[in-house]
Write an enzyme that holds these catalytic residues in place. Structure first.
Site, PDB file in Angstrom:
ATOM      1  N   GLY A  40      48.193  42.965  34.257  1.00 39.55           N
ATOM      2  CA  GLY A  40      47.101  44.133  34.389  1.00 39.55           C
ATOM      3  C   GLY A  40      47.633  45.502  34.305  1.00 39.55           C
ATOM      4  N   ASP A 102      42.509  45.911  45.509  1.00 40.35           N
ATOM      5  CA  ASP A 102      41.457  45.239  45.940  1.00 40.35           C
ATOM      6  C   ASP A 102      41.457  45.104  47.338  1.00 40.35           C
ATOM      7  OD1 ASP A 102      38.693  44.549  44.686  1.00 40.35           O
ATOM      8  OD2 ASP A 102      39.576  42.223  45.208  1.00 40.35           O
ATOM      9  N   GLY A 104      44.046  44.103  48.574  1.00 43.35           N
ATOM     10  CA  GLY A 104      45.296  44.690  49.111  1.00 43.35           C
ATOM     11  C   GLY A 104      46.568  43.795  49.263  1.00 43.35           C
ATOM     12  N   LYS A 130      39.652  50.081  45.115  1.00 43.47           N
ATOM     13  CA  LYS A 130      38.410  49.728  45.626  1.00 43.47           C
ATOM     14  C   LYS A 130      38.257  49.680  47.240  1.00 43.47           C
ATOM     15  CE  LYS A 130      37.642  46.195  42.010  1.00 43.47           C
ATOM     16  NZ  LYS A 130      37.200  44.911  41.847  1.00 43.47           N
ATOM     17  N   ASP A 158      41.909  42.205  33.066  1.00 42.71           N
ATOM     18  CA  ASP A 158      41.156  41.071  32.236  1.00 42.71           C
ATOM     19  C   ASP A 158      39.772  40.768  33.110  1.00 42.71           C
ATOM     20  OD1 ASP A 158      42.695  39.772  34.224  1.00 42.71           O
ATOM     21  OD2 ASP A 158      42.078  38.087  33.326  1.00 42.71           O
ATOM     22  N   ARG A 164      41.278  42.656  27.668  1.00 40.78           N
ATOM     23  CA  ARG A 164      42.561  43.339  27.823  1.00 40.78           C
ATOM     24  C   ARG A 164      42.740  44.655  26.883  1.00 40.78           C
ATOM     25  NH1 ARG A 164      45.476  41.156  32.183  1.00 40.78           N
ATOM     26  NH2 ARG A 164      45.260  38.744  32.247  1.00 40.78           N
TER      27      ARG A 164
HETATM   28  P1  IMP Z   1      44.164  42.307  45.473  1.00 39.05           P
HETATM   29  O1  IMP Z   1      45.446  41.714  45.657  1.00 39.05           O
HETATM   30  O2  IMP Z   1      43.012  41.864  46.053  1.00 39.05           O
HETATM   31  O3  IMP Z   1      44.314  43.931  45.921  1.00 39.05           O
HETATM   32  O4  IMP Z   1      43.692  42.196  43.981  1.00 39.05           O
HETATM   33  C1  IMP Z   1      44.550  43.106  43.127  1.00 39.05           C
HETATM   34  C2  IMP Z   1      44.467  42.302  41.808  1.00 39.05           C
HETATM   35  O5  IMP Z   1      43.429  41.465  41.646  1.00 39.05           O
HETATM   36  C3  IMP Z   1      44.679  43.243  40.670  1.00 39.05           C
HETATM   37  O6  IMP Z   1      46.161  43.211  40.178  1.00 39.05           O
HETATM   38  C4  IMP Z   1      44.039  42.826  39.485  1.00 39.05           C
HETATM   39  O7  IMP Z   1      44.613  42.108  38.661  1.00 39.05           O
HETATM   40  C5  IMP Z   1      42.829  41.862  40.077  1.00 39.05           C
HETATM   41  N1  IMP Z   1      41.737  42.466  40.329  1.00 39.05           N
HETATM   42  C6  IMP Z   1      40.973  43.168  41.176  1.00 39.05           C
HETATM   43  N2  IMP Z   1      39.945  43.520  41.233  1.00 39.05           N
HETATM   44  C7  IMP Z   1      39.602  43.255  39.619  1.00 39.05           C
HETATM   45  C8  IMP Z   1      38.405  43.721  38.997  1.00 39.05           C
HETATM   46  O8  IMP Z   1      37.436  44.178  39.157  1.00 39.05           O
HETATM   47  N3  IMP Z   1      38.836  43.091  37.497  1.00 39.05           N
HETATM   48  C9  IMP Z   1      39.893  42.549  37.123  1.00 39.05           C
HETATM   49  N4  IMP Z   1      41.051  42.201  37.954  1.00 39.05           N
HETATM   50  C10 IMP Z   1      40.883  42.432  39.213  1.00 39.05           C
HETATM   51 MG    MG Z   2      46.579  42.152  38.541  1.00 34.60          MG
END
Ligand code: IMP
Ligand code: MG
Length: 173
Positions: A40, A102, A104, A130, A158, A164
């Site tokens: 990403g 997101d 974390g 977020k 994505d 992307r």
């Molecule tokens: P976390 O581990 O829950 O903090 O999520 C982080 C990862 O989830 C990021 O690196 C993104 O690749 C993916 N992600 C989180 N939110 C989104 C979104 O709204 N769209 C696409 N990918 C997301």
């Molecule tokens: Mg990611």
């Protein structure tokens, strides 16, 4: 059919990245390296690294690949290392860069790996935060934009491996 509403256009993103590069150059040591989380962050890092060049910072750039959401909009809750960074990171000052924080979990997982490898100073930079979705407490030093609890795509990010290539960021409904 899902709908896509534009959240940030190209120019807004570029303007914010120039500011971020200024913030970074003013607050962290000169000899840092960028460690990006794939996939990403690849577009963000392409632009951030060139914005850093314009403020006379010239970091080495490496990547690690973590597991993804697959075809879902929500995380499975578990993070895996799919591809490691081949460079010895011990003692290196690292700016860890991801597209979105997101829950974390991804950042916390990457951070734990880096601490295990005894990196020097460690800072975290994400394009999108977020905060309402956070489940794991992580310190993020540099944030491009804070957004609501919406699912986004574009600019390297994505939805089920699509979008992307968009130069802007959309909300996917
Ligand atoms: P976390 O581990 O829950 O903090 O999520 C982080 C990862 O989830 C990021 O690196 C993104 O690749 C993916 N992600 C989180 N939110 C989104 C979104 O709204 N769209 C696409 N990918 C997301
Ligand atoms: Mg990611």
């Amino acid at each position: 059919m899902s709908s896509h509403v534009k959240l940030f256009d190209e120019q807004e993103i570029q303007n914010r990245i120039e500011e971020l590069a200024q913030e970074i150059s003013q607050s962290i040591s000169n000899d840092f390296m960028i460690l990006g989380l794939l996939k990403g962050s690849f577009v963000f890092i392409a632009d951030l690294s060139r914005a850093l060049y314009r403020v006379d910072r010239h970091p080495e750039i490496e990547f690690m690949r973590l597991s993804s959401y697959g075809l879902e909009k929500t995380s499975a809750g578990e993070v895996h290392l799919l591809g490691d960074c081949p460079t010895d990171l011990s003692g290196r000052h690292v700016l860890l860069v991801d597209d979105i924080v997101d829950t974390g979990r991804s950042i916390a997982y990457a951070r734990a790996i880096l601490e295990q490898r005894e990196v020097g100073q460690l800072w975290i930079c994400v394009l999108l935060d977020k905060p309402n979705r956070r489940e794991v407490d992580v310190r993020v030093d540099f944030v491009g934009f804070t957004i609501d609890d919406v699912f986004v795509a574009g600019y390297g990010i994505d939805y089920a491996e699509k979008f992307r290539e968009l130069p802007h960021i959309v909300v996917v409904d």
